[in-house]
Design an enzyme around this catalytic site. Sequence first.
Site, PDB file in Angstrom:
ATOM      1  N   GLU A 286       0.820  -1.208   0.000  1.00 10.13           N
ATOM      2  CA  GLU A 286       0.000   0.000   0.000  1.00 10.13           C
ATOM      3  C   GLU A 286       0.863   1.271   0.000  1.00 10.13           C
ATOM      4  O   GLU A 286       0.436   2.318  -0.465  1.00 10.13           O
ATOM      5  CB  GLU A 286      -0.949  -0.007   1.206  1.00 10.13           C
ATOM      6  N   HIS A 307       6.464 -27.008  -2.147  1.00  9.43           N
ATOM      7  CA  HIS A 307       5.826 -28.108  -2.873  1.00  9.43           C
ATOM      8  C   HIS A 307       4.768 -27.599  -3.847  1.00  9.43           C
ATOM      9  O   HIS A 307       3.954 -28.363  -4.342  1.00  9.43           O
ATOM     10  CB  HIS A 307       5.226 -29.106  -1.874  1.00  9.43           C
ATOM     11  N   LYS A 420     -13.682   1.300  -4.101  1.00  9.08           N
ATOM     12  CA  LYS A 420     -14.730   1.752  -3.167  1.00  9.08           C
ATOM     13  C   LYS A 420     -15.749   2.603  -3.920  1.00  9.08           C
ATOM     14  O   LYS A 420     -16.956   2.478  -3.706  1.00  9.08           O
ATOM     15  CB  LYS A 420     -14.114   2.591  -2.044  1.00  9.08           C
TER      16      LYS A 420
END
Length: 429
Positions: A286, A307, A420
């Site tokens: 961020e 793995h 948003k």
Amino acid sequence: MINVEFHDSPSGIDQQAYQHVNQEAEASLRKLFQKEVEGREWLGWLDVLVGNSSDVDLSAIKATAKHLQSNSDVVLCIGIGGSYLGTAATLAASSSSKDNHQYPEIRFLGTHLGGNELNEVMDELSKQNPDGSKKRVSIIVISKSGSTMETGVVFRILRSWLKQHHPDGIQDRVVAITSKDSGSLRKLADEAGYQSFNVPDSMGGRFSVLSPVGLVPLAVAGVDIVSLLEGAREQAKHIQQSPKNVLKLASLRKVLMDKGFLIECLSTFDQECDGLINWVQQLQGESEGKEGKGLFPAKAFYSRDLHSLGQWVQEGPRVLFETMISVKTPSSDLSIPEDDQEDGFEDLANKPLSWINQSARNGTIKAHTEDGVPVLEIIIQDTSEKSLGAFFAFYMLVVGVMGELMEINTYNQPGVEAYKKEMLTILRG
Ligand code: PA5
């Protein structure tokens, strides 16, 4: 305190470029401590580190913690991003708060908008304890803005459930941590008479673990917040006198980025560090991913992910370097038992499990570097509160310096507003 080792790949970094960036990093760190950087109005976290902050009222925090410890079995901590990641990281890593049933259990909620987990939690908490008593539940809700959808909606759902669960009143069961004088959560907390704490205006969520955002829930969980703060402050002081490791990490990240590496894989072989990696991932992602720049902070937990992702790291495109975070002294260990059944692991009997884990780590570093994946190692002494505080201080300063080197504003996050805005248009037209 926090050590940084660099394992270069055969192609190597340009030493001259590194020396040059290191000098720039030194100047950046100086500017940061003098608050002469872009986004200087967001340096409240630095005030906490250098001990100038009056925002941390430890006696009020301790009194609230004592109250919730006395009236709650479970505390639901509602918040997202910087409002919970530092707390979750500390609790997952902290050796002293483990297995301590004298403190309420902390559950983190409000980190997504799916219903399953919420339904499960409410069902489980509605059931009585084995002795027939009712589970005593409280809420700590954390949102600086007070307008975050995930936090607000989940708080509404859980507040409504809490009112039914404790019909005698919930006023002394809700603590709000939010902006001092703006936002709907502040208004709601004041009107309802909930105990509340302020998130300083000068501190973004991802830099707020050492403010009431982190300190209140951590104190409730029995974490020694005085030592956490002391560790952070001692580390900041140490860095002011001897900045070598902060400069090394910031400079190497910048040089590798300039060399064409796009992905920084934050990895660990230590379970204690898993939450710390989530916190670093947010802090870096961020703060640094903007204006078309920034390393993508990926995450791997080893040896599990060797793995799966391990194949990509070993043989995929050479755009990834690793930052491996480890604890020098693991919080617990085991010895491999003797056994009269042959299973191919006889030679490891009586050896510590940590030694096998360490061998896996050293082998991985060798295999990855030899195949062109540079590895940075960050070594934390142990998982005491002091060491964790030191880790938070160290990384906030590294990211502050990195932002300067990248010539960005480290402290804003204009990009997260885009989703948003679209979501609110869909929801509210
Ligand atoms: O670092 C940040 O600023 C963000 O991650 C915020 O912490 C997150 O978006 C939550 O915001 P708020 O505390 O306003 O609900």
